[in-house]
Scaffold this motif. Structure first.
Motif, PDB file in Angstrom:
ATOM      1  N   LEU A 194       0.748  -1.175   0.070  1.00 34.30           N
ATOM      2  CA  LEU A 194      -0.059  -0.393  -0.391  1.00 34.30           C
ATOM      3  C   LEU A 194       1.274   0.724   0.406  1.00 34.30           C
ATOM      4  CD1 LEU A 194      -3.153  -0.724   2.172  1.00 34.30           C
ATOM      5  CD2 LEU A 194      -3.109  -0.352  -0.196  1.00 34.30           C
ATOM      6  N   SER A 195       2.150   1.407   0.939  1.00 33.59           N
ATOM      7  CA  SER A 195       2.879   2.757   0.614  1.00 33.59           C
ATOM      8  C   SER A 195       3.855   2.527  -0.531  1.00 33.59           C
ATOM      9  CB  SER A 195       4.143   1.862   2.012  1.00 33.59           C
ATOM     10  OG  SER A 195       4.688   1.442   1.555  1.00 33.59           O
ATOM     11  N   THR A 218      -7.524   0.266 -13.841  1.00 31.18           N
ATOM     12  CA  THR A 218      -5.602   0.590 -14.148  1.00 31.18           C
ATOM     13  C   THR A 218      -6.351   0.206 -12.487  1.00 31.18           C
ATOM     14  OG1 THR A 218      -5.311   1.631 -15.929  1.00 31.18           O
ATOM     15  CG2 THR A 218      -3.488   1.156 -14.016  1.00 31.18           C
ATOM     16  N   LEU A 219      -5.502  -0.658 -11.998  1.00 29.31           N
ATOM     17  CA  LEU A 219      -5.248  -0.676 -10.545  1.00 29.31           C
ATOM     18  C   LEU A 219      -3.809   0.105  -9.757  1.00 29.31           C
ATOM     19  CD1 LEU A 219      -6.883  -2.583  -8.490  1.00 29.31           C
ATOM     20  CD2 LEU A 219      -3.984  -3.979  -8.186  1.00 29.31           C
ATOM     21  N   LYS A 220      -4.030   0.532  -8.486  1.00 34.92           N
ATOM     22  CA  LYS A 220      -3.687   1.420  -7.914  1.00 34.92           C
ATOM     23  C   LYS A 220      -3.023   0.126  -7.156  1.00 34.92           C
ATOM     24  CE  LYS A 220      -5.140   5.984 -10.252  1.00 34.92           C
ATOM     25  NZ  LYS A 220      -5.523   7.360  -9.426  1.00 34.92           N
ATOM     26  N   PRO A 221      -1.771   1.451  -5.321  1.00 36.71           N
ATOM     27  CA  PRO A 221      -1.331   0.578  -4.537  1.00 36.71           C
ATOM     28  C   PRO A 221      -3.197   0.727  -3.905  1.00 36.71           C
ATOM     29  CG  PRO A 221       0.172   1.355  -5.194  1.00 36.71           C
ATOM     30  CD  PRO A 221      -1.431   1.363  -6.976  1.00 36.71           C
ATOM     31  N   VAL A 222      -3.275   2.333  -3.756  1.00 35.84           N
ATOM     32  CA  VAL A 222      -4.410   2.178  -2.717  1.00 35.84           C
ATOM     33  C   VAL A 222      -6.052   1.092  -2.978  1.00 35.84           C
ATOM     34  CG1 VAL A 222      -5.458   4.441  -4.548  1.00 35.84           C
ATOM     35  CG2 VAL A 222      -5.685   4.416  -1.703  1.00 35.84           C
ATOM     36  N   ASP A 223      -5.821   1.210  -3.921  1.00 33.87           N
ATOM     37  CA  ASP A 223      -7.041   0.020  -4.309  1.00 33.87           C
ATOM     38  C   ASP A 223      -7.201  -1.478  -3.805  1.00 33.87           C
ATOM     39  OD1 ASP A 223      -8.113   1.636  -6.183  1.00 33.87           O
ATOM     40  OD2 ASP A 223      -6.808   0.701  -7.874  1.00 33.87           O
ATOM     41  N   LEU A 224      -6.356  -2.011  -3.027  1.00 30.84           N
ATOM     42  CA  LEU A 224      -5.976  -3.056  -2.176  1.00 30.84           C
ATOM     43  C   LEU A 224      -6.231  -2.638  -0.704  1.00 30.84           C
ATOM     44  CD1 LEU A 224      -2.596  -4.253  -3.394  1.00 30.84           C
ATOM     45  CD2 LEU A 224      -4.352  -5.063  -4.592  1.00 30.84           C
ATOM     46  N   LYS A 225      -6.908  -2.221   0.047  1.00 30.17           N
ATOM     47  CA  LYS A 225      -7.456  -1.821   0.878  1.00 30.17           C
ATOM     48  C   LYS A 225      -8.962  -2.093   0.816  1.00 30.17           C
ATOM     49  CE  LYS A 225      -5.163   2.466   3.466  1.00 30.17           C
ATOM     50  NZ  LYS A 225      -5.370   3.404   3.993  1.00 30.17           N
ATOM     51  N   THR A 226      -9.631  -2.393  -0.109  1.00 34.54           N
ATOM     52  CA  THR A 226     -11.167  -2.740  -0.069  1.00 34.54           C
ATOM     53  C   THR A 226     -10.628  -3.942  -0.636  1.00 34.54           C
ATOM     54  OG1 THR A 226     -11.566  -1.363  -2.347  1.00 34.54           O
ATOM     55  CG2 THR A 226     -11.491  -0.487  -0.254  1.00 34.54           C
ATOM     56  N   MET A 227     -10.200  -4.713  -1.109  1.00 32.40           N
ATOM     57  CA  MET A 227      -9.963  -6.184  -1.820  1.00 32.40           C
ATOM     58  C   MET A 227      -9.290  -7.173  -0.815  1.00 32.40           C
ATOM     59  SD  MET A 227      -7.478  -4.921  -5.219  1.00 32.40           S
ATOM     60  CE  MET A 227      -8.526  -5.950  -5.979  1.00 32.40           C
ATOM     61  N   LYS A 228     -10.234  -8.516  -0.992  1.00 27.74           N
ATOM     62  CA  LYS A 228     -10.105  -9.100  -0.981  1.00 27.74           C
ATOM     63  C   LYS A 228      -8.724  -9.980  -1.385  1.00 27.74           C
ATOM     64  CE  LYS A 228     -14.458 -10.479   0.798  1.00 27.74           C
ATOM     65  NZ  LYS A 228     -15.186  -9.181   0.495  1.00 27.74           N
ATOM     66  N   ILE A 229      -7.874 -10.119  -0.254  1.00 22.25           N
ATOM     67  CA  ILE A 229      -6.710 -10.671  -1.186  1.00 22.25           C
ATOM     68  C   ILE A 229      -6.164 -11.893  -0.238  1.00 22.25           C
ATOM     69  CG2 ILE A 229      -4.095 -10.254  -1.099  1.00 22.25           C
ATOM     70  CD1 ILE A 229      -4.910  -7.298  -0.213  1.00 22.25           C
ATOM     71  N   PHE A 230      -5.395 -13.449  -1.456  1.00 25.50           N
ATOM     72  CA  PHE A 230      -5.181 -14.365  -1.054  1.00 25.50           C
ATOM     73  C   PHE A 230      -3.957 -14.599  -1.351  1.00 25.50           C
ATOM     74  CE2 PHE A 230      -3.269 -18.298  -1.066  1.00 25.50           C
ATOM     75  CZ  PHE A 230      -4.277 -19.044  -0.278  1.00 25.50           C
ATOM     76  N   HIS A 231      -2.414 -13.688   0.048  1.00 25.56           N
ATOM     77  CA  HIS A 231      -1.445 -13.765  -0.333  1.00 25.56           C
ATOM     78  C   HIS A 231      -0.834 -15.273  -0.137  1.00 25.56           C
ATOM     79  CE1 HIS A 231      -1.631  -9.777   1.538  1.00 25.56           C
ATOM     80  NE2 HIS A 231      -2.831 -10.077   1.626  1.00 25.56           N
ATOM     81  N   VAL A 232       0.356 -15.139  -1.600  1.00 24.04           N
ATOM     82  CA  VAL A 232       1.373 -16.744  -1.291  1.00 24.04           C
ATOM     83  C   VAL A 232       3.331 -16.105  -1.535  1.00 24.04           C
ATOM     84  CG1 VAL A 232       2.377 -18.004  -2.814  1.00 24.04           C
ATOM     85  CG2 VAL A 232      -0.172 -17.266  -3.139  1.00 24.04           C
TER      86      VAL A 232
END
Length: 394
Positions: A194-195, A218-232
């Motif tokens: 996000l930073s 187009t995706l921006k880092p700040v958009d991830l704040k509201t997303m459901k994310i699966f991290h690997v």
């Protein structure tokens, strides 16, 4: 002096940020039975070369009584007598109980103090004292709040002493930990992403602009704040599978498995030993030195064995991801994000299959660029130190 310390204790490398400086050492130590031979008496040279020659005497209530003693750390350890080095046992886990992470962290903080003080004044006092606020993380595969507290208390209960050897000079560093916060690996990374500026998503956006089936805005880092994310998060000894709603982990859906570069290396070492029919016994450290040395007579055989083993580990990670996205996250995922040091090693074996899977479940794949992938966790811990963990306004 007061210090905020972010420490990512990886099975392969320990990374640390203190006062905006990022530095690292291989997560390897070697016990010395006697004082090292003095080969350089120039103090400036010894301080300048401290990262390559970090030699310390540790006295700490956080480690076993029999573990107090003299050690060479990191790069110095792997250049001398590989058979006697200690590293993390990637099969056993339980990082919160190991002495090695504690020894690495204490030594690297002492290193920071020595370098900073000498660079500022051109000389060193006999001793220094520092009060630290420390954050770190343990794998999701072993994480619980009880285990995190065990590691926190190992640092915070009493003072620790590190004597740094600089040729003929000995400098004593007394460390106390005012606050310690241990979270689970993978979680700090989202704060780091996000930073970042938009270049971290440049290849991602280009890929989906060209993908006629999966085009998106187009995706921006700040958009991830509201997303459901699966991290690997692919490491050396573990791969962490973290499910977050924005920056908030959904703890019941977070897990980890013993997958990674270290397991591929161990598997490849077995393959090479089998090919040699027991004529010589090669361990993990010597195997990697053969891989790195293109002139070694076994280099091609070692590289081939590692290639086979990486493919095998990549298949395990793919199967884990498919199973956990389905069963842990219920396929309710906006984006799958892949990072960690292992993401660089495994990209060629894993990317296409993972992209095919994400296309099938109508989500997207963000493979963090190589230059950002390795340090997301330590940078995230540093951000959490300043904004959450040790923020006085909190």
């Amino acid at each position: 002096m007061n210090m905020k310390v972010a420490a990512d204790i990886g099975n392969s490398t320990t990374k640390m940020i203190v006062e905006d400086e990022l530095f690292s050492q291989p997560s390897v130590i070697r016990r010395l039975m006697k004082k090292p031979q003095i080969t350089e008496t120039d103090l400036k040279k010894n301080v300048t070369n401290l990262d390559e020659n970090l030699t310390v005497h540790i006295t700490s209530p956080a480690i076993k009584g029999t573990a107090d003693g003299l050690y060479v750390i990191g790069r110095k350890a792997i250049t001398t007598d590989l058979d006697k080095v200690q590293n993390m046992n990637i099969k056993l886990g339980n990082k919160h109980k190991h002495d090695l992470p504690v020894i690495m962290i204490l030594s690297m903080i002492a290193r920071k103090i020595i370098k900073d003080e000498f660079n500022e004044t051109g000389e060193l006092a006999e001793s220094y004292s520092a009060v630290c606020e420390l954050s770190s993380a343990i794998p999701a595969s072993e994480f619980s709040f009880e285990k995190a507290q065990i590691l926190e208390k190992r640092f915070a209960t009493k003072a620790h002493t590190v004597i740094v050897h600089l040729g003929e000079v000995r400098v004593t560093i007394n460390l106390t930990f005012k606050k310690v916060k241990v979270t689970q690996e993978g979680v700090p990374a989202i704060f780091s992403i996000l930073s970042e500026d938009e270049t971290i998503l440049e290849k991602f956006n280009q890929m989906y602009e060209k993908d006629e089936k999966n085009q998106h805005e187009t995706l921006k880092p700040v958009d991830l704040k509201t997303m459901k994310i699966f991290h690997v998060d692919i490491g050396d000894g573990t791969t962490e599978y973290i499910y977050t709603n924005g920056v908030n982990p959904i703890l019941d859906a977070c897990s980890g498995e013993k997958r990674g570069v270290g397991h591929a290396t161990e598997e490849a070492t077995v393959l090479l030993n089998e090919e040699l029919n027991g004529l010589m016994k090669i361990n993990r450290q010597s195997f990697m030195s053969i891989v790195a040395d293109e002139t070694h007579n076994l280099h091609n055989e070692a590289v081939n064995a590692l290639d086979i083993a990486k493919g095998s580990q990549a298949n395990f990670i793919l199967e884990d991801t498919i199973e956990k996205v389905s069963n842990k996250a219920g396929n309710n995922v906006d984006i799958v994000v892949v990072y960690g040091g292992g993401s660089i090693q495994f990209r060629q074996y894993l990317f296409d299959d993972l992209k095919e899977f994400t296309d099938q479940i109508k989500t997207k794949l963000l493979w963090i660029p190589e230059e950002k992938a390795v340090n997301l966790n330590v940078r995230g811990l540093d951000i959490l130190n300043r904004k959450v963990f040790f923020n006085k306004k909190r």
